[in-house]
Write an enzyme that holds these catalytic residues in place. Structure first.
Site, PDB file in Angstrom:
ATOM      1  N   LYS A  10    -105.763 -13.827  70.367  1.00 14.12           N
ATOM      2  CA  LYS A  10    -106.394 -14.700  71.352  1.00 14.12           C
ATOM      3  C   LYS A  10    -107.638 -15.315  70.719  1.00 14.12           C
ATOM      4  O   LYS A  10    -108.385 -14.632  70.005  1.00 14.12           O
ATOM      5  CB  LYS A  10    -106.766 -13.871  72.587  1.00 14.12           C
ATOM      6  CG  LYS A  10    -107.397 -14.642  73.736  1.00 14.12           C
ATOM      7  CD  LYS A  10    -107.647 -13.696  74.899  1.00 14.12           C
ATOM      8  CE  LYS A  10    -108.292 -14.374  76.096  1.00 14.12           C
ATOM      9  NZ  LYS A  10    -108.486 -13.427  77.222  1.00 14.12           N
ATOM     10  N   SER A  36    -106.569 -14.728  81.434  1.00 11.49           N
ATOM     11  CA  SER A  36    -106.932 -15.784  80.518  1.00 11.49           C
ATOM     12  C   SER A  36    -106.198 -15.740  79.184  1.00 11.49           C
ATOM     13  O   SER A  36    -106.298 -16.682  78.388  1.00 11.49           O
ATOM     14  CB  SER A  36    -108.442 -15.707  80.238  1.00 11.49           C
ATOM     15  OG  SER A  36    -108.784 -14.475  79.609  1.00 11.49           O
ATOM     16  N   SER A  80    -106.782 -10.280  82.844  1.00 13.00           N
ATOM     17  CA  SER A  80    -106.504 -11.314  81.850  1.00 13.00           C
ATOM     18  C   SER A  80    -105.469 -10.937  80.798  1.00 13.00           C
ATOM     19  O   SER A  80    -105.040 -11.785  80.030  1.00 13.00           O
ATOM     20  CB  SER A  80    -107.799 -11.745  81.161  1.00 13.00           C
ATOM     21  OG  SER A  80    -108.577 -12.512  82.036  1.00 13.00           O
TER      22      SER A  80
END
Length: 546
Positions: A155, A235, A259
């Protein structure tokens, strides 16, 4: 309306998507199950030059697609790490070929075509050279459960040398750093860092009114099970989508509240949110030092365990890791020979009354049929007072601390005041959906004593939510859906893992989520593995299986 209340509502709906009551939960289900195509204000990045992604290996990828892709696909596509390592051990596959396979899929599917997913934000320009080196130095006795030679995506809030760490924000576009602690651990264990995955900008604590999976740098990530129809979750949106589409062996996400669980369940993959402090947060762009944790996102539970094993280690620079002082644990061995039915006959699981989701009911029935004891629970009526203030107050100090300690010395900003000012200078590119949540951070303040009291109250509330049911009924874990209880697990600092549970009539993926007390990761992986084996619910998104 009180500003903090407004920000809290926005956070719950747009950021964490953590349903704090049954009515909110059901209304969200109705919204996300719609088959109407979503209209996005911004789809493709106005910042990212896609030609830059490929300049280091465009020719090699083109040649691979023409000569080897179809031949090697049966050895790689939807395969677990042990299966891929076996192909390498048998001389049928090299790590360089494995890397080229994933680069080819990214090239084919990720950007600038009718199937684009916008899940990849950067590629490691040295990854082919590094894969060749690992081939040359491969151990004679290859551990099939090793991360060695496996291409992994991070990420893009996780530092990795050779690629900027943007958190999706234009202001961080040139944030070139060293490796985060977990990146170092992955490399030490032989993993290949393939590239960076898009994310909801600033880990979804930014705009408030923007869709999941949007960042100014990466554009709008789309769900492969229904492009522009189903939400990606956030996210760690790019991490979830890239796993669903087979763009790497594994990915790493991060979670403050939901997330990892949200994009994993939304994209039919396995996502583990560990106990806060089990994995280092050093070198990861933060929201909250109180609640943040990275975690593995994979297509299978065994791969998740392998990733967790490869990332663990005591980071002396992370006080949460130091204070947790987790015992050394092997997360892989127990899964190698686990027999689901024999294992589950000794397990007690709690499920929640009032969840009338058909897939959840079927999952409960599958456990009963396999021999587990299932206990019906009533969902406790417990609030999480001032939850959003923990994020506000932590981010206000934690983000400047990251910039100072782990960020590039070439960054032009040092705190949120300067970041919000920078964004306003070109709002159409840098903040097309606004930056409402950052304004909320700037407006918040509290004394040290008040902040400590808020955190203590939340942790007690989160633990009370789970502990009474678990202790009274002697449960191994409780079963939830997607990220419905992510907020409670977050403040309790409890681990949670979600596994593909099936698909609604609209092809929207759903996840079965297991939650248990602190440092229960080994148990959760075993339970998740057993469910995965008795259910086998994951399927490849139809348009991305070639």
């Amino acid at each position: 309306m009180n500003q903090f209340l407004l920000v809290c509502i926005l956070l719950i709906f747009f950021s964490c998507k953590e349903e704090l009551n049954t009515n909110t939960q059901k209304s969200t289900e109705i919204k996300t199950d719609s088959i109407q195509e979503r209209e996005y204000a911004v789809l493709d990045s106005k910042v990212l030059d896609t030609s830059d992604l490929w300049k280091s290996f465009n020719f090699e990828v083109k040649m691979f697609l023409e000569t080897k892709y179809d031949k090697l696909k049966p050895l790689i596509f939807e395969k677990t790490i042990p299966e891929i390592q076996q192909a390498v051990a048998d001389g049928k596959l090299t790590y360089e070929e494995l890397t080229l396979f994933y680069l080819s899929r990214i090239k084919k599917y990720d950007r600038n075509n009718e199937l684009s997913l916008n899940s990849i934000i950067a590629l490691n320009p040295k990854v082919l050279d590094e894969s060749g080196e690992l081939d040359a130095n491969r151990p004679k006795e290859l551990d099939l459960y090793s991360i060695y030679g496996m291409p992994v995506l991070l990420k893009d809030n996780i530092n990795a040398a050779g690629m900027p760490t943007t958190a999706g924000a234009v202001v961080f576009e040139n944030n070139n750093t060293g490796d985060a602690y977990i990146t170092q651990k992955l490399k030490e264990n032989g993993a290949l860092i393939l590239g960076k995955a898009n994310l909801s900008e600033w880990a979804y604590f930014f705009c408030g009114d923007c869709p999941s999976g949007y960042s100014a740098v990466g554009g709008q990530t789309l769900n492969p099970y229904g492009r522009k129809i189903h939400d990606t979750g956030g996210s760690s949106s790019g991490s979830g989508v890239s796993m669903a589409a087979n763009f790497a062996v594994a990915a790493v996400g991060s979670e403050t509240s939901g997330s990892i669980l949200s994009p994993s369940s939304s994209n039919s993959v396995v996502g583990l949110k560990p106990t806060v402090g089990l994995l280092s947060r050093g070198g990861i762009v933060p929201i909250s030092s109180t609640l943040d944790t990275p975690g593995p996102m994979t297509r299978s539970v065994i791969d998740n365990a392998i990733m967790l094993q490869a990332m663990t280690g005591l980071d002396s620079e992370d006080e949460k890791t130091v204070s947790l002082n987790a015992p050394e644990t092997n997360y892989i061995n127990a899964l190698k020979n686990l027999k689901p039915e024999a294992f589950l006959k000794e397990k007690r699981l709690g499920y929640y009354k009032g969840y009338d989701d058909t897939l959840y009911v079927l999952a409960v029935q599958a456990f009963k049929k396999a021999g587990a004891t299932l206990v019906e629970l009533k969902r406790p009526e417990i609030d999480l007072p001032q939850f959003v203030r923990v994020l506000n107050l932590d981010m206000k100090t934690d983000l400047p601390a990251y910039i100072s300690k782990y960020g590039s010395d070439k960054l032009s900003v040092k705190d949120l005041n300067e970041i919000t000012t920078y964004n306003k200078q070109d709002s159409l590119v840098r903040m097309p959906y606004g930056q409402k949540l950052l304004y909320g951070v700037l407006a918040d303040s509290a004394s040290t004593e008040e902040f400590t009291a808020i955190k203590d109250t939340l942790e007690r509330s989160g633990r009370q939510f789970f502990d009474e049911s678990i202790k009274t009924n002697n449960l191994d874990a409780v079963l939830s859906i997607n990220n419905y209880m992510a907020g409670y697990a977050a403040v309790a600092k409890y681990p949670a893992i979600t596994v593909p549970m099936g698909y609604k009539e609209t092809n929207q993926p759903m996840g079965l989520t297991f939650i248990a007390p602190t440092l229960s990761e080994a148990k959760l992986l075993e339970l998740a593995f057993a469910y995965e084996q008795i259910s086998k619910m994951r399927k490849t998104p139809v348009d991305f299986d070639e």
